[in-house]
Every structure is written in C-alpha cells, then in structure tokens.
Design a protein around this motif. Structure first.
Motif, PDB file in Angstrom:
ATOM      1  N   VAL A   1       0.838  -1.204   0.000  1.00 63.48           N
ATOM      2  CA  VAL A   1       0.000   0.000   0.000  1.00 63.48           C
ATOM      3  C   VAL A   1       0.875   1.257   0.000  1.00 63.48           C
ATOM      4  O   VAL A   1       0.591   2.225  -0.699  1.00 63.48           O
ATOM      5  N   ALA A   2       1.943   1.230   0.780  1.00 60.33           N
ATOM      6  CA  ALA A   2       2.809   2.408   0.904  1.00 60.33           C
ATOM      7  C   ALA A   2       3.436   2.803  -0.430  1.00 60.33           C
ATOM      8  O   ALA A   2       3.588   3.991  -0.722  1.00 60.33           O
ATOM      9  N   THR A   3       3.797   1.829  -1.243  1.00 64.40           N
ATOM     10  CA  THR A   3       4.478   2.137  -2.496  1.00 64.40           C
ATOM     11  C   THR A   3       3.518   2.461  -3.632  1.00 64.40           C
ATOM     12  O   THR A   3       3.944   2.855  -4.710  1.00 64.40           O
ATOM     13  N   SER A   4       2.218   2.329  -3.374  1.00 58.47           N
ATOM     14  CA  SER A   4       1.212   2.570  -4.408  1.00 58.47           C
ATOM     15  C   SER A   4       0.609   3.960  -4.257  1.00 58.47           C
ATOM     16  O   SER A   4       0.862   4.669  -3.282  1.00 58.47           O
ATOM     17  N   GLU A   5      -0.190   4.350  -5.229  1.00 53.31           N
ATOM     18  CA  GLU A   5      -0.952   5.600  -5.130  1.00 53.31           C
ATOM     19  C   GLU A   5      -1.933   5.510  -3.965  1.00 53.31           C
ATOM     20  O   GLU A   5      -2.487   4.449  -3.719  1.00 53.31           O
ATOM     21  N   PRO A   6      -2.172   6.577  -3.216  1.00 53.01           N
ATOM     22  CA  PRO A   6      -1.643   7.930  -3.445  1.00 53.01           C
ATOM     23  C   PRO A   6      -0.360   8.239  -2.674  1.00 53.01           C
ATOM     24  O   PRO A   6       0.161   9.348  -2.778  1.00 53.01           O
ATOM     25  N   LEU A   7       0.180   7.274  -1.903  1.00 50.21           N
ATOM     26  CA  LEU A   7       1.319   7.587  -1.036  1.00 50.21           C
ATOM     27  C   LEU A   7       2.649   7.574  -1.781  1.00 50.21           C
ATOM     28  O   LEU A   7       3.483   8.452  -1.596  1.00 50.21           O
ATOM     29  N   CYS A   8       2.878   6.544  -2.609  1.00 53.89           N
ATOM     30  CA  CYS A   8       4.119   6.442  -3.400  1.00 53.89           C
ATOM     31  C   CYS A   8       5.361   6.590  -2.520  1.00 53.89           C
ATOM     32  O   CYS A   8       6.252   7.404  -2.789  1.00 53.89           O
ATOM     33  N   ALA A   9       5.420   5.802  -1.459  1.00 47.73           N
ATOM     34  CA  ALA A   9       6.525   5.892  -0.503  1.00 47.73           C
ATOM     35  C   ALA A   9       7.856   5.479  -1.125  1.00 47.73           C
ATOM     36  O   ALA A   9       7.918   4.589  -1.976  1.00 47.73           O
TER      37      ALA A   9
ATOM     38  N   TRP B   1       6.931   2.834  33.703  1.00 46.82           N
ATOM     39  CA  TRP B   1       7.878   1.875  33.141  1.00 46.82           C
ATOM     40  C   TRP B   1       8.308   2.369  31.763  1.00 46.82           C
ATOM     41  O   TRP B   1       7.504   2.863  30.984  1.00 46.82           O
ATOM     42  N   TRP B   2       9.581   2.176  31.453  1.00 51.43           N
ATOM     43  CA  TRP B   2      10.130   2.678  30.191  1.00 51.43           C
ATOM     44  C   TRP B   2      10.631   1.537  29.323  1.00 51.43           C
ATOM     45  O   TRP B   2      11.111   0.523  29.812  1.00 51.43           O
ATOM     46  N   TRP B   3      10.508   1.748  28.002  1.00 53.75           N
ATOM     47  CA  TRP B   3      11.086   0.848  27.006  1.00 53.75           C
ATOM     48  C   TRP B   3      12.117   1.613  26.183  1.00 53.75           C
ATOM     49  O   TRP B   3      11.913   2.787  25.854  1.00 53.75           O
ATOM     50  N   GLY B   4      13.179   0.944  25.820  1.00 54.05           N
ATOM     51  CA  GLY B   4      14.113   1.509  24.853  1.00 54.05           C
ATOM     52  C   GLY B   4      13.651   1.147  23.450  1.00 54.05           C
ATOM     53  O   GLY B   4      12.885   0.210  23.247  1.00 54.05           O
ATOM     54  N   ALA B   5      14.074   1.905  22.450  1.00 56.26           N
ATOM     55  CA  ALA B   5      13.626   1.684  21.081  1.00 56.26           C
ATOM     56  C   ALA B   5      14.796   1.489  20.134  1.00 56.26           C
ATOM     57  O   ALA B   5      15.871   2.067  20.312  1.00 56.26           O
ATOM     58  N   VAL B   6      14.564   0.659  19.130  1.00 54.48           N
ATOM     59  CA  VAL B   6      15.470   0.523  17.999  1.00 54.48           C
ATOM     60  C   VAL B   6      14.764   1.172  16.813  1.00 54.48           C
ATOM     61  O   VAL B   6      13.660   0.772  16.448  1.00 54.48           O
ATOM     62  N   PHE B   7      15.358   2.193  16.217  1.00 53.90           N
ATOM     63  CA  PHE B   7      14.760   2.890  15.086  1.00 53.90           C
ATOM     64  C   PHE B   7      15.329   2.317  13.790  1.00 53.90           C
ATOM     65  O   PHE B   7      16.545   2.161  13.654  1.00 53.90           O
ATOM     66  N   MET B   8      14.435   1.981  12.857  1.00 51.06           N
ATOM     67  CA  MET B   8      14.836   1.269  11.651  1.00 51.06           C
ATOM     68  C   MET B   8      14.190   1.905  10.424  1.00 51.06           C
ATOM     69  O   MET B   8      13.144   2.551  10.514  1.00 51.06           O
ATOM     70  N   LYS B   9      14.827   1.720   9.271  1.00 53.49           N
ATOM     71  CA  LYS B   9      14.260   2.225   8.026  1.00 53.49           C
ATOM     72  C   LYS B   9      14.794   1.405   6.858  1.00 53.49           C
ATOM     73  O   LYS B   9      15.795   0.687   6.975  1.00 53.49           O
ATOM     74  N   LYS B  10      14.095   1.520   5.725  1.00 52.95           N
ATOM     75  CA  LYS B  10      14.598   0.916   4.496  1.00 52.95           C
ATOM     76  C   LYS B  10      14.107   1.721   3.305  1.00 52.95           C
ATOM     77  O   LYS B  10      13.029   2.323   3.333  1.00 52.95           O
ATOM     78  N   HIS B  11      14.924   1.740   2.268  1.00 55.88           N
ATOM     79  CA  HIS B  11      14.556   2.381   1.011  1.00 55.88           C
ATOM     80  C   HIS B  11      13.851   1.341   0.156  1.00 55.88           C
ATOM     81  O   HIS B  11      14.272   0.185   0.074  1.00 55.88           O
ATOM     82  N   ILE B  12      12.769   1.742  -0.474  1.00 57.19           N
ATOM     83  CA  ILE B  12      11.973   0.797  -1.244  1.00 57.19           C
ATOM     84  C   ILE B  12      11.767   1.302  -2.660  1.00 57.19           C
ATOM     85  O   ILE B  12      12.065   2.434  -2.983  1.00 57.19           O
TER      86      ILE B  12
END
Length: 240
Positions: free
Chosen positions: A154-162, A229-240
C-alpha cells in the motif's frame, strides 16, 4: 503466497469507526486518549490509519473471526467501508460498500518530528509505520506478517508512493521485561511474534530494515500503582 489481508482506510467522520478504534486501543492498552486527535490528522493525510481485514481467501477466515469476536464481543458488528479520502486525497468508495469486521489496525504516517534528529526526516516519500495493533486473540496466526506484507505494498502505491519506510521496535535486551509486562498486565513479546504493538527488531531486519539509531528511553506506560515503566527503542528504516 500472496497476502490474504486487506487494508481499509479508517473513516474519522464515522462515529462507528471512531468508537471501534477506541475499543481496539483499549484492548491494545495504549493511546486510547489519542484517538480524538487522530481524526484531523487522518483527514489531511499525515496519519493514514487503516483497518486490518481478512480477505475471503484467508484460510480458516470464519473461525479466526469467531475467535476474535468471542474474545471481544463488543466488536461483533461489521463496519462499513465509508472513507472518502486517504493520503490526504479524495478516495472513491468501492461499490457496493463492503461490510467488514476489523481484527486490528496500522498507520502509514509522516515521520514524527521528535525522531528527525535520528536520521529520518519528513522528506517527500518518507512514511512511518506505526500504531500497529493486531487482535490478541489472533497472536501467533501469522497475521502480523501478512499485515506488514500488505502495508508495504500500500505504501508504495498511489496515493502515497513511498520511497522510505521507517519504524521503531522495542529493544530485546531488557532485564526488566518480565517484571514490566507483569506489572502492566501485558503479554511478553516473543522473538518470532510481530503481532504486538512493539516487535523484535531482528524480525524487521530480516525484512530489509536497517537500524539507524537507538534510544534508551523512548516509550513509557504507567501501571495501576502509578509507577512509570520505560522501554528503549530501535529505530529502523529501508529504502523501497
């Protein structure tokens, strides 16, 4: 095998859609107080929440829906596909209008401004995968994986074109995990289970997402005694 999951836009103008979102956020245990504020963001296309819906071809679809509605009887009534916009643009509602029972939801929003210093900016074509919730009655069924397959399409399709997808995952190296989840009445995420709000970052790595930063304290929740209570986060990304 093609995914048997369909994503249908949340309609923030529909009282039924809004109430169901509140119900599912209560079941999730997070951010129920944010739903009202999400309505405006959905309309202008900076959030893009979508319902997770089984396709008719989903194996054991009826049995899975029954398991969901028996666990959450307040969600037995179908919703109507009625959103007239998505991604900040007009949307033609498919006719005849589809009735459906959502088993979760997920968003494709703009990258949170607070994360811009971590290397993902709100540049054109960058979207943040977030607000992921899958019915706890269906954990372990593969629904989370199918949802991720579908949301990326869905992200790579119209209307978002991620062009860039980003997300965060909970860190796995946490000595307080058992105590923390017990205090909050939450299920402990398993290494292979991405059907919870926060998921194992190794699972996302296998999908091509790369870690670009971590934060020791990123998410918080207060238990019934008032302790945070706290959680730590791992931030991630990818080019598509």
């Amino acid at each position: 095998m093609a995914s048997q999951v369909l994503l249908i836009p949340w309609d923030p103008t529909s009282p039924d859609h809004v109430e169901r979102m509140v119900q599912q956020r209560i079941a999730c245990g997070w951010s129920v107080e944010d739903v009202e504020g999400w309505r405006g963001r959905q309309e202008i296309g900076t959030l893009n929440l979508q319902w997770i819906v089984f396709e008719d071809s989903e194996p054991d679809r009826d049995a899975k829906l029954l398991k969901h509605t028996q666990t959450y009887p307040q969600e037995q009534e179908p919703l109507l596909d009625s959103a007239i916009f998505f991604g900040g643009k007009p949307r033609a509602v498919p006719l005849p209008q589809k009735k459906f029972i959502p088993v979760g939801h997920i968003s494709l929003g703009r990258v949170p401004a607070a994360y811009e210093n971590l290397g993902v900016t709100n540049e054109e074509g960058a979207y943040w995968i977030g607000i992921l919730y899958v019915s706890r009655a269906l954990h372990g069924s593969g629904l989370g994986r199918k949802t991720m397959d579908t949301v990326e399409n869905v992200a790579t399709s119209e209307p978002l074109c991620a062009k860039i997808l980003a997300l965060n995952a909970i860190t796995t190296d946490d000595p307080e995990t058992v105590e923390k989840y017990k205090a909050l009445g939450l299920e402990i995420p398993q290494a292979s289970d991405i059907t919870l709000l926060f998921s194992n970052h190794e699972w996302y790595a296998r999908r091509g997402y790369q870690t670009y930063n971590t934060e020791e304290k990123a998410f918080s929740k207060v238990d019934s005694t008032g302790k945070t209570w706290w959680w730590g986060a791992v931030f991630m990304k990818k080019h598509i």
